[in-house]
Write an enzyme that holds these catalytic residues in place. Structure first.
Site, short mmCIF file in Angstrom:
data_model
loop_
_atom_site.label_atom_id
_atom_site.label_comp_id
_atom_site.label_asym_id
_atom_site.label_seq_id
_atom_site.Cartn_x
_atom_site.Cartn_y
_atom_site.Cartn_z
N MET A 107 0.95 -1.37 0.09
CA MET A 107 0.19 -0.14 0.17
C MET A 107 0.88 1.26 -0.08
O MET A 107 1.68 1.36 -0.88
CB MET A 107 -0.77 -0.02 1.13
CG MET A 107 -2.46 -0.89 0.92
SD MET A 107 -3.42 0.03 1.84
CE MET A 107 -4.96 -0.78 1.25
N CYS A 108 0.84 2.11 0.77
CA CYS A 108 1.45 3.17 1.22
C CYS A 108 0.13 4.34 0.79
O CYS A 108 -0.49 4.15 0.16
CB CYS A 108 2.66 3.77 0.05
SG CYS A 108 4.06 2.74 0.69
#
Lengths: 302, 232
Positions: A1-2
């Site tokens: 993700m991030c």
């Protein structure tokens, strides 16, 4: 993700509130990136003959207790360069007269465990491991002032959780990049750049994209041309948000694998991975909210 | 039946979804108006009864996902996967919807007034999707059954590897995917488009079904062709 966040204020009166508006944006992306966080803030430009260097001491034995004033004094004594230091725990911004290169070279030789985060006339950079809330508190993000900033919350997928591998990445002066996604050809990009004398500090894929784009800018491409070459050379999933001394720029890969949403009002442009991080902004109910298209360039000027 | 308002700035999302699964299913609630959604994920997912839900603002991922029977309206935009895997009922997004809207919907109607992102209606299994704006690339990829009406344009690879879903497009198609082809409209097609536009609201009903093209599967990928590599 991030998670990625970006904010550019158009109304000069909001420059003093840049950090205060941004902190909830960064914390809003905690679920997308709980292991590290960072941001680059672009402040008022220094004069043409000064540079500031953001430095991180978390990898030294002294850590938070690093003696920054002694470092400033040593720069003045050994290099004969006027230097001022503004420190926050394991982080400091060192402002020097003249070119930054001799000072950086000397710091690398003398203090090999100090990590040099950014260089420029406008950029200050902070990044560390910890939740976005912890990192924001550590460096007092809410009191940051400036025209625009680029922030990131990391959920590591392809290189270790360390401060150096947190985002933003920088190359050259007054340039930074944050990334949500993963590249499939970072080693190809490195093999292209390394023979040109471009060095790498980590094994992180985002660093390859950052150094590639900065190299194109340094070779004389304007931002749009550099980003077009990025589309041609960088393979993988990405939403990239970049900052220069006077611009924010956003691109998404042709498959739009990673999210982004933009809210624009007369007062600001705000970018985030998800609307959750924009919901608190003043005037958001009447903002123009849109999803940036894949393979398009979005560039906003201060 | 009661009309409730639920402020997501004051109460947790889980409470809203529990309410919609207990009191609404017991027939105690006719309508819930949800304020301050602020991009929260999973609003009104998995509903099982004909309750009406109105979300005032922007919703996050999977709003109205797995919907059965309920009628859900979002006045703002929706994140990834709006009404994904819907079984029946209606989901209406008044703003834009991000990627994967209506993915694998088995039934029901998804109406998007604005644009839809990439992969709209991917793997559609019988639901209907009506989009007022344009759809992004790879929409209706491997769509098996159901219909899509696109009043704007379609991006790259529309209807790649289509099965029996049928797409109607008013605007330009950047490119068709493998095995998708434009076919002549029949009277049945005109009637289907007119009915779907009518169901989607007055702004949609203003479109003329005669302006739409039909996209369906050429069915050349239905059977494995062992000689494919010798035919080039």
């Amino acid at each position: 993700m991030c998670g990625i966040v970006g904010l550019l204020v158009k109304t000069p009166a909001l420059r003093d509130r840049l950090g205060e508006l941004m902190v909830p944006m960064l914390i809003g992306m905690t679920e997308r990136g709980p292991d590290s966080a960072g941001l680059a803030v672009f402040t008022e430009m220094l004069g043409e003959n000064s540079r500031k260097i953001s430095v991180y001491s978390g990898l030294t034995e002294e850590g938070d207790d690093f003696n920054w004033q002694a470092l400033g004094h040593a720069i003045s004594t050994h290099l004969g360069v006027a230097a001022s230091v503004e420190a926050k725990g394991n982080h400091a911004v060192i402002t020097v007269a003249g070119s930054a290169e001799p000072v950086k070279h000397w710091m690398r030789e003398t203090y090999p465990k100090l990590y040099l985060l950014s260089t420029g006339r406008s950029i200050d950079l902070y990044k560390d491991i910890g939740t976005p809330g912890e990192v924001a508190q550590r460096y007092d993000f809410k009191h940051l002032k400036g025209t625009h900033l680029v922030g990131h919350t990391r959920m590591a997928t392809e290189s270790a959780v360390t401060p150096e591998r947190a985002h933003p990445f920088t190359a050259g002066e007054d340039f930074c990049l944050v990334h949500n996604g993963s590249l499939s050809n970072p080693y190809g990009i490195r093999r292209m750049l390394e023979p040109l004398g471009i060095g790498f500090e980590t094994d992180n894929d985002t660093e390859a994209a950052c150094r590639f784009l900065e190299w194109r800018l340094r070779e004389g491409d304007d931002l749009e041309v550099a980003l077009q070459k990025g589309f041609e050379e960088l393979d993988g999933f990405f939403t990239f948000l970049m900052g220069t001394s006077d611009k924010l720029a956003l691109i998404r890969d042709p498959f739009a694998c990673k999210p982004a949403v933009v809210a624009e009002t007369d007062d600001f442009v705000a970018i985030a991975s998800e609307f959750r991080s924009l919901a608190h902004l003043p005037g958001i109910k009447n903002a123009h909210v849109f999803e940036p298209a894949p393979e398009e360039m979005y560039v906003w000027n201060i | 039946m009661e009309h409730l308002t639920f402020d997501l700035a004051q109460r947790p999302l889980r409470e809203l979804n529990q309410l919609l699964h207990t009191d609404a299913e017991a027939g105690k609630i006719g309508k819930v108006t949800v304020s301050n959604p602020d991009g929260a994920h999973n609003i009104a997912v998995g509903l099982n009864c004909p309750v009406e839900v109105e979300v005032i603002g922007h919703a996050g991922y999977y709003v109205g996902g797995m919907n059965k029977s309920a009628s859900i309206t979002v006045t703002g935009s929706a994140g990834t996967g709006a009404a994904e895997n819907m079984m029946s009922g209606k989901v209406h997004i008044k703003g834009f919807a991000s990627n994967g809207a209506g993915a694998s919907a088995h039934g029901g109607l998804l109406v998007i007034d604005g644009d839809a992102g990439l992969r709209c209606g991917i793997s559609l299994k019988g639901g209907d999707i009506v989009v007022g704006g344009s759809v992004g690339s790879f929409s209706a990829f491997m769509a098996q059954a159901g219909r899509m009406v696109i009043c704007g344009d379609a991006g790259d690879a529309l209807g790649d590897s289509l099965y029996e879903a049928v797409l109607y497009v008013k605007g330009n198609i950047t490119s068709l995917g493998a095995d998708a082809q434009i076919e002549p409209m029949s009277e049945t097609d005109y009637a289907a488009v007119a009915a779907l536009l009518q169901q989607s609201g007055p702004a949609f009903a203003a479109h003329d079904p005669h302006d739409f093209k039909r996209v369906a599967s050429a069915r050349t990928l239905y059977h494995w062709n062992a000689d494919a590599d010798q035919e080039y």
